[in-house]
Design a protein around this motif. Structure first.
Motif, PDB file in Angstrom:
ATOM      1  N   LEU A 273       0.847  -1.194   0.000  1.00  0.00           N
ATOM      2  CA  LEU A 273       0.000   0.000   0.000  1.00  0.00           C
ATOM      3  C   LEU A 273       0.883   1.245   0.000  1.00  0.00           C
ATOM      4  CD1 LEU A 273      -2.585  -1.024   2.747  1.00  0.00           C
ATOM      5  CD2 LEU A 273      -3.051  -0.846   0.304  1.00  0.00           C
ATOM      6  N   PRO A 274       0.508   2.297  -0.708  1.00  0.00           N
ATOM      7  CA  PRO A 274       1.315   3.528  -0.685  1.00  0.00           C
ATOM      8  C   PRO A 274       1.495   4.032   0.746  1.00  0.00           C
ATOM      9  CG  PRO A 274      -0.342   3.630  -2.423  1.00  0.00           C
ATOM     10  CD  PRO A 274      -0.650   2.405  -1.622  1.00  0.00           C
ATOM     11  N   ALA A 275       2.710   4.393   1.090  1.00  0.00           N
ATOM     12  CA  ALA A 275       3.007   4.822   2.461  1.00  0.00           C
ATOM     13  C   ALA A 275       2.148   6.008   2.877  1.00  0.00           C
ATOM     14  CB  ALA A 275       4.492   5.163   2.581  1.00  0.00           C
ATOM     15  N   ALA A 276       1.821   6.874   1.936  1.00  0.00           N
ATOM     16  CA  ALA A 276       1.027   8.062   2.276  1.00  0.00           C
ATOM     17  C   ALA A 276      -0.396   7.703   2.685  1.00  0.00           C
ATOM     18  CB  ALA A 276       0.998   9.012   1.084  1.00  0.00           C
ATOM     19  N   LEU A 277      -0.874   6.517   2.296  1.00  0.00           N
ATOM     20  CA  LEU A 277      -2.238   6.113   2.617  1.00  0.00           C
ATOM     21  C   LEU A 277      -2.325   5.293   3.901  1.00  0.00           C
ATOM     22  CD1 LEU A 277      -3.643   4.966  -0.861  1.00  0.00           C
ATOM     23  CD2 LEU A 277      -4.003   7.153   0.293  1.00  0.00           C
ATOM     24  N   ARG A 278      -1.230   4.651   4.277  1.00  0.00           N
ATOM     25  CA  ARG A 278      -1.266   3.694   5.388  1.00  0.00           C
ATOM     26  C   ARG A 278      -1.411   4.402   6.726  1.00  0.00           C
ATOM     27  NH1 ARG A 278       3.278   0.948   2.784  1.00  0.00           N
ATOM     28  NH2 ARG A 278       4.635   1.683   4.453  1.00  0.00           N
ATOM     29  N   GLN A 279      -2.367   3.928   7.520  1.00  0.00           N
ATOM     30  CA  GLN A 279      -2.506   4.350   8.903  1.00  0.00           C
ATOM     31  C   GLN A 279      -2.627   3.110   9.773  1.00  0.00           C
ATOM     32  OE1 GLN A 279      -5.908   7.301   8.392  1.00  0.00           O
ATOM     33  NE2 GLN A 279      -4.671   8.343   9.936  1.00  0.00           N
ATOM     34  N   THR A 280      -2.028   3.160  10.958  1.00  0.00           N
ATOM     35  CA  THR A 280      -2.115   2.022  11.859  1.00  0.00           C
ATOM     36  C   THR A 280      -2.409   2.500  13.276  1.00  0.00           C
ATOM     37  OG1 THR A 280       0.281   2.045  12.306  1.00  0.00           O
ATOM     38  CG2 THR A 280      -0.503   0.634  10.509  1.00  0.00           C
ATOM     39  N   TRP A 281      -3.137   1.657  14.012  1.00  0.00           N
ATOM     40  CA  TRP A 281      -3.427   1.884  15.425  1.00  0.00           C
ATOM     41  C   TRP A 281      -2.993   0.641  16.184  1.00  0.00           C
ATOM     42  CZ3 TRP A 281      -6.319   3.611  11.425  1.00  0.00           C
ATOM     43  CH2 TRP A 281      -6.694   4.963  11.430  1.00  0.00           C
ATOM     44  N   THR A 282      -2.210   0.851  17.255  1.00  0.00           N
ATOM     45  CA  THR A 282      -1.627  -0.281  17.971  1.00  0.00           C
ATOM     46  C   THR A 282      -1.786  -0.107  19.468  1.00  0.00           C
ATOM     47  OG1 THR A 282       0.034  -0.557  16.226  1.00  0.00           O
ATOM     48  CG2 THR A 282       0.480  -1.636  18.322  1.00  0.00           C
ATOM     49  N   ARG A 283      -2.072  -1.193  20.157  1.00  0.00           N
ATOM     50  CA  ARG A 283      -2.064  -1.233  21.619  1.00  0.00           C
ATOM     51  C   ARG A 283      -1.326  -2.501  22.053  1.00  0.00           C
ATOM     52  NH1 ARG A 283      -5.296   0.858  25.468  1.00  0.00           N
ATOM     53  NH2 ARG A 283      -4.832   2.725  24.244  1.00  0.00           N
ATOM     54  N   ASP A 284      -0.154  -2.316  22.699  1.00  0.00           N
ATOM     55  CA  ASP A 284       0.584  -3.435  23.280  1.00  0.00           C
ATOM     56  C   ASP A 284       0.232  -3.534  24.752  1.00  0.00           C
ATOM     57  OD1 ASP A 284       2.203  -4.369  21.034  1.00  0.00           O
ATOM     58  OD2 ASP A 284       3.179  -2.410  21.144  1.00  0.00           O
ATOM     59  N   TYR A 285      -0.214  -4.702  25.177  1.00  0.00           N
ATOM     60  CA  TYR A 285      -0.665  -4.878  26.551  1.00  0.00           C
ATOM     61  C   TYR A 285       0.509  -5.266  27.445  1.00  0.00           C
ATOM     62  CZ  TYR A 285      -5.253  -4.742  24.390  1.00  0.00           C
ATOM     63  OH  TYR A 285      -6.358  -4.351  23.674  1.00  0.00           O
ATOM     64  N   PRO A 286       0.464  -4.878  28.725  1.00  0.00           N
ATOM     65  CA  PRO A 286       1.602  -5.117  29.626  1.00  0.00           C
ATOM     66  C   PRO A 286       1.620  -6.516  30.224  1.00  0.00           C
ATOM     67  CG  PRO A 286      -0.097  -3.903  30.797  1.00  0.00           C
ATOM     68  CD  PRO A 286      -0.598  -4.058  29.371  1.00  0.00           C
ATOM     69  N   PHE A 287       1.125  -7.489  29.488  1.00  0.00           N
ATOM     70  CA  PHE A 287       1.131  -8.873  29.952  1.00  0.00           C
ATOM     71  C   PHE A 287       1.063  -9.785  28.740  1.00  0.00           C
ATOM     72  CE2 PHE A 287      -2.899  -6.655  30.862  1.00  0.00           C
ATOM     73  CZ  PHE A 287      -3.673  -7.132  29.827  1.00  0.00           C
ATOM     74  N   ALA A 288       1.299 -11.072  28.959  1.00  0.00           N
ATOM     75  CA  ALA A 288       1.260 -12.065  27.892  1.00  0.00           C
ATOM     76  C   ALA A 288       0.567 -13.314  28.425  1.00  0.00           C
ATOM     77  CB  ALA A 288       2.677 -12.381  27.421  1.00  0.00           C
ATOM     78  N   TRP A 289       0.389 -14.283  27.547  1.00  0.00           N
ATOM     79  CA  TRP A 289      -0.177 -15.575  27.946  1.00  0.00           C
ATOM     80  C   TRP A 289       0.883 -16.663  27.833  1.00  0.00           C
ATOM     81  CZ3 TRP A 289      -5.637 -16.598  25.389  1.00  0.00           C
ATOM     82  CH2 TRP A 289      -6.593 -15.829  26.042  1.00  0.00           C
ATOM     83  N   LEU A 290       0.972 -17.491  28.857  1.00  0.00           N
ATOM     84  CA  LEU A 290       1.672 -18.764  28.747  1.00  0.00           C
ATOM     85  C   LEU A 290       0.628 -19.792  28.315  1.00  0.00           C
ATOM     86  CD1 LEU A 290       4.125 -20.665  29.206  1.00  0.00           C
ATOM     87  CD2 LEU A 290       3.299 -20.955  31.560  1.00  0.00           C
ATOM     88  N   GLY A 291       0.736 -20.272  27.082  1.00  0.00           N
ATOM     89  CA  GLY A 291      -0.208 -21.257  26.560  1.00  0.00           C
ATOM     90  C   GLY A 291       0.303 -22.663  26.804  1.00  0.00           C
ATOM     91  N   VAL A 292      -0.573 -23.532  27.269  1.00  0.00           N
ATOM     92  CA  VAL A 292      -0.204 -24.894  27.643  1.00  0.00           C
ATOM     93  C   VAL A 292      -1.179 -25.874  26.998  1.00  0.00           C
ATOM     94  CG1 VAL A 292       0.028 -26.525  29.560  1.00  0.00           C
ATOM     95  CG2 VAL A 292       0.778 -24.157  29.841  1.00  0.00           C
ATOM     96  N   LEU A 293      -0.652 -26.913  26.359  1.00  0.00           N
ATOM     97  CA  LEU A 293      -1.454 -28.015  25.839  1.00  0.00           C
ATOM     98  C   LEU A 293      -1.145 -29.245  26.672  1.00  0.00           C
ATOM     99  CD1 LEU A 293      -3.439 -28.211  23.406  1.00  0.00           C
ATOM    100  CD2 LEU A 293      -1.590 -29.332  22.150  1.00  0.00           C
ATOM    101  N   ALA A 294      -2.180 -29.913  27.152  1.00  0.00           N
ATOM    102  CA  ALA A 294      -1.983 -31.043  28.058  1.00  0.00           C
ATOM    103  C   ALA A 294      -2.852 -32.224  27.638  1.00  0.00           C
ATOM    104  CB  ALA A 294      -2.306 -30.647  29.497  1.00  0.00           C
TER     105      ALA A 294
END
Length: 391
Positions: free
Chosen positions: A169-190
């Protein structure tokens, strides 16, 4: 090589788009940078909205889904002293199904093989050209080192967050919105049977925990951890102790079944939306245009909704000469994207420990509102079980 639609990315979004287009007589070619074995083995979401199930069944790829999926009436919300069942069927007349993305991918790959639609796995140096012209094309090098050029009427970018499509996409058109959360998930398969009949989403002072499942013999668990945490710091005994503590903090005699853990991984939590989802002859769908944290189970379902809208738009444009749906695709898709992004943010911030005790009291008040208000519970059910496509 010429085709009507080049689809970059052969995950569930790309495979489904190719399948739906093929049912209407629109030719497509799939290009995927990973091997078929890698694509088929990727472990992702396991919750399918009612609308997603309907799409897959109507497309003729829902036979195994119908036989093996676990249908769930709702979810449990839990916090100290409470485990409340939110019954989607009673509230809105719809349910959700537990059926892993891996299984959806297998079903779509099998359909592609039966239809003998062309796909290039292991592609590298993928580049998009002329997306704002009437003759776009894609160049790449296949797994055997041979260079290719594919001309098309349309390019569909279903290649995920790190693929080349969005960057075209042309750089002049691209817009982004981001939210990084202060935590993560430890995923477990059992390798243990589920200890619950429905998914449990648990708020706990030590952090969020979730009990999900993949089958009658395989369970999936998640624990709130720090971003970038090393799974090696979580031996099996520590995991089971944390799960028993966070999932068992309510009245009653519930017990957690433990057993062999076969997989551990840490998942970052992020919200991301890019606009526009269409420029010229290039259209984006799925993770190429947006990412949601997994708390609300929206990722795969959002991708399916994008694909359904894009399929309708391309059929109308390429076969019937009607460009209106293609021209409005980005705006139509983004309305649903933002609503689902909001729901995922709401579920995430309500259930994960962050901030101070004031924040904790606000979270508990939100959870209690779902318990005591039919309107609040209905709002959760409507969003979790799935908004209408195009909404």
């Amino acid at each position: 090589m010429r085709t009507q639609v080049v689809i970059i990315g052969a995950g569930p979004a790309g495979l489904l788009l190719s399948h739906l287009l093929g049912l209407d007589g629109v030719d497509s070619v799939l290009i995927e940078r990973q091997s078929a074995e890698h694509v088929q083995s990727r472990i992702r979401a396991g919750i399918l909205e009612a609308g997603t199930v309907e799409v897959l069944r109507d497309a003729g790829v829902g036979e195994r889904l119908g036989a093996e999926a676990l249908r769930h009436r709702g979810i449990y919300l839990q916090w100290p002293g409470h485990r409340e069942h939110v019954d989607f069927v009673d509230l809105i007349g719809r349910s959700v199904s537990v059926y892993g993305q891996t299984e959806v991918t297998k079903d779509l790959m099998a359909a592609r093989e039966r239809a003998d639609r062309p796909v290039f796995y292991g592609a590298s140096q993928v580049e998009l050209h002329g997306v704002d012209t009437d003759r776009p094309h894609v160049t790449f090098v296949d797994a055997d080192g041979q260079a290719h050029r594919i001309e098309a009427q349309v390019i569909a970018g279903c290649d995920g967050h790190h693929g080349p499509s969005r960057q075209a996409l042309p750089a002049a058109l691209r817009q982004t919105w981001t939210r990084d959360y202060p935590f993560a998930w430890l995923g477990v398969l059992a390798e243990v049977p589920p200890s619950t009949d429905e998914l449990i989403y648990a708020w706990h002072r030590d952090g969020f925990a979730m009990h999900s499942m993949r089958s009658s013999t395989i369970s999936r668990f998640y624990l709130q951890v720090r971003p970038g945490e090393d799974p090696a710091e979580w031996p099996d005994e520590r995991i089971w102790t944390a799960l028993a503590t966070r999932l068992g903090a309510h009245d009653g005699g519930w017990q957690l079944t433990t057993g062999p853990i076969t997989e551990k991984s840490v998942l970052p939590m992020r919200s991301f939306v890019a606009t526009p989802l269409r420029h010229g002859r290039l259209f984006l769908a799925g993770d190429a245009g947006h990412i949601v944290p997994p708390t609300g189970a929206k990722g795969l379902n959002l991708a399916v909704a994008d694909v359904v809208l894009l399929h309708r738009a391309l059929v109308a444009w390429l076969l019937d000469g009607k460009p209106e749906l293609a021209e409005s695709y980005s705006d139509t898709a983004l309305r649903r994207v933002w609503r689902c992004t909001h729901f995922s943010w709401w579920m995430t911030t309500m259930l994960h420990r962050h901030g101070d005790d004031f924040d904790a009291r606000l979270q508990l008040a939100q959870l209690d509102a779902v318990r005591t208000s039919t309107a609040a519970a209905t709002e959760l059910a409507q969003n979790y079980a799935g908004l209408p496509i195009g909404c």
